[in-house]
Design an enzyme around this catalytic site. Structure first.
Site, mmCIF file in Angstrom:
data_model
loop_
_atom_site.group_PDB
_atom_site.id
_atom_site.type_symbol
_atom_site.label_atom_id
_atom_site.label_comp_id
_atom_site.label_asym_id
_atom_site.label_seq_id
_atom_site.Cartn_x
_atom_site.Cartn_y
_atom_site.Cartn_z
ATOM 1 N N PRO A 115 30.427 33.841 50.823
ATOM 2 C CA PRO A 115 30.898 32.476 51.289
ATOM 3 C C PRO A 115 32.150 32.030 50.391
ATOM 4 O O PRO A 115 31.800 31.799 49.126
ATOM 5 C CB PRO A 115 29.762 31.539 51.325
ATOM 6 C CG PRO A 115 28.557 32.561 51.247
ATOM 7 C CD PRO A 115 28.907 33.803 50.795
ATOM 8 N N GLY A 122 33.688 35.457 44.891
ATOM 9 C CA GLY A 122 34.208 36.100 46.134
ATOM 10 C C GLY A 122 35.685 36.779 45.785
ATOM 11 O O GLY A 122 35.676 37.842 46.227
ATOM 12 N N SER A 123 36.276 36.192 44.805
ATOM 13 C CA SER A 123 37.674 36.702 44.569
ATOM 14 C C SER A 123 37.607 37.986 43.904
ATOM 15 O O SER A 123 38.186 39.118 44.152
ATOM 16 C CB SER A 123 38.481 35.850 43.944
ATOM 17 O OG SER A 123 38.770 34.669 44.679
ATOM 18 N N SER A 124 36.645 38.105 42.953
ATOM 19 C CA SER A 124 36.412 39.143 41.814
ATOM 20 C C SER A 124 35.841 40.285 42.634
ATOM 21 O O SER A 124 35.934 41.340 42.114
ATOM 22 C CB SER A 124 35.749 38.687 40.727
ATOM 23 O OG SER A 124 34.725 38.113 40.690
ATOM 24 N N ALA A 125 35.128 39.875 43.475
ATOM 25 C CA ALA A 125 34.227 41.105 44.408
ATOM 26 C C ALA A 125 35.418 41.947 45.205
ATOM 27 O O ALA A 125 35.506 43.156 45.092
ATOM 28 C CB ALA A 125 33.359 40.468 45.345
ATOM 29 N N ASP A 168 31.227 37.495 35.399
ATOM 30 C CA ASP A 168 31.253 37.766 36.750
ATOM 31 C C ASP A 168 31.754 39.250 37.255
ATOM 32 O O ASP A 168 31.178 40.114 37.924
ATOM 33 C CB ASP A 168 32.049 36.847 37.755
ATOM 34 C CG ASP A 168 31.899 35.533 37.535
ATOM 35 O OD1 ASP A 168 31.039 35.260 36.501
ATOM 36 O OD2 ASP A 168 32.500 34.663 38.100
#
Length: 354
Positions: A115, A122-125, A168
């Site tokens: 989400p 979310g970006s670094s994933a 993260d």
């Protein structure tokens, strides 16, 4: 999977204790959240192609109001810029470190169900999954140390003006539960922290609360950062206290002292609130924490807002009550799934190597 196609997943992460002290030479404990992930696919091709996502990188609209509404809810940012940035950072790192890359080209595409703007990374994933694909495509996994990879992910995001710390990216590169020490001496000498994986079975059952349309997590660090840099005594001493929470939390987890863990989680949020103030944290984010605390649970942000990690020290008897309260408030509530470590034999051999 077709021959030569490489696919990697990278999961969302939860900052369990000590955040946001990772940006201030502190200590944190984070883990990899199996509920959500980004997936990147690399396929050899004649030209180098970055494929826009049909939903997250939308460039075709059915009307001007569709475009405007879309930008108001999603912003201007999709994943294409993230993929481009990590390709550049990876290439430059290899060049600077005399790591030879073959001349083959590739097509990169991605998908994600993390989400947006929930403080779940979310970006670094997307970036860390892409980095894994590049390591395998160029067969250089053994040449780029695991400890260094979170820096490459963070540097790609810094290219794009994303404000963040290393924790993260460490959680996403390592997987599982990781205790991180970002002491200034390590950071200055090594360029990264000391990362110690922990047994995932030490974690008690945890729960996640998040909002579907939360605030932008990048804005929350604002004045605290500047005050810390200016030597503000309150911010400096409070941030040190936040870092100590992770040190104590590691001991509590090893000893399975879950009442202590609950106290530390609540105190972590209290200290963040003292430093940042309610305006910066946002009313919705505070309500997510307090809805759990009112029902006897421990709770704190997973990142810098948008999602909350919850623990019931008395066992899961009140979970249904919290689930109903979240539903009534318009929040999503679900049990947390912790992912084990992702490191393979090649990765492990690079750990701590000179």
């Amino acid at each position: 999977m077709e021959k030569d196609v490489i696919e990697h997943k990278s999961y969302a992460r939860v900052g369990l204790l000590g955040n946001p002290s990772d940006v201030y030479f502190g200590n944190t404990i984070s883990f990899s959240l199996g509920n959500f992930f980004a997936c990147v696919r690399l396929e050899p091709s004649i030209d180098l192609v970055i494929v826009p996502h049909p939903c997250h990188d939308l460039v075709q609209f059915n009307s001007i109001s569709h475009l405007v509404n879309r930008l108001q809810s999603e912003g201007y940012y999709g994943g294409v810029r993230l993929l481009m940035a990590i390709v550049k950072i990876f290439h430059n790192y290899c060049k600077e470190n005399n790591i030879t890359l073959h001349d083959g080209n590739f097509t990169l595409s991605y998908d994600t169900n993390i989400p947006r703007q929930t403080g779940l990374s979310g970006s670094s994933a997307i970036v860390s999954a892409a980095l894994s694909c590049l390591l395998d495509f160029y067969k250089v996994r053994h040449l780029i140390k695991v400890e260094v990879r979170p820096n490459l992910v963070l540097n790609a995001e810094k290219e794009l003006g994303i404000v963040a710390g290393l924790q993260d990216r460490v959680a996403q590169v390592y997987g599982g539960v990781v205790y991180m020490d970002f002491g200034k001496n390590h950071m200055d000498e090594l360029g990264h922290g000391i990362y110690t994986p922990m047994d995932v079975d030490l974690l008690p059952p945890l729960y996640l609360i998040y909002a579907e349309n939360p605030s932008d997590s990048g804005k929350v660090h604002s004045t605290v950062r500047q005050r810390w840099l200016d030597g503000d005594e309150f911010i400096r001493s409070t941030m040190e206290e936040v870092a100590k929470i992770a040190v104590e939390g590691r001991k509590a987890l090893i000893e399975k002292d879950y009442n202590k863990l609950a106290t530390l989680m609540n105190h972590n949020f209290y200290l963040r609130r003292c430093m940042f103030g309610d305006d910066a944290l946002g009313a919705m984010n505070i309500e997510m924490v307090e809805i759990a605390q009112r029902l006897g649970a421990a709770s704190k942000f997973t990142g810098s807002g948008g999602a909350v990690v919850v623990f019931y020290p008395d066992g899961p008897s009140q979970v249904k009550q919290l689930e109903d309260a979240c539903h009534d408030a318009g929040f999503t509530f679900q049990p947390i799934k912790v992912m084990p470590s992702f490191l393979n034999e090649i990765d492990l051999q690079t750990l701590g190597s000179k």
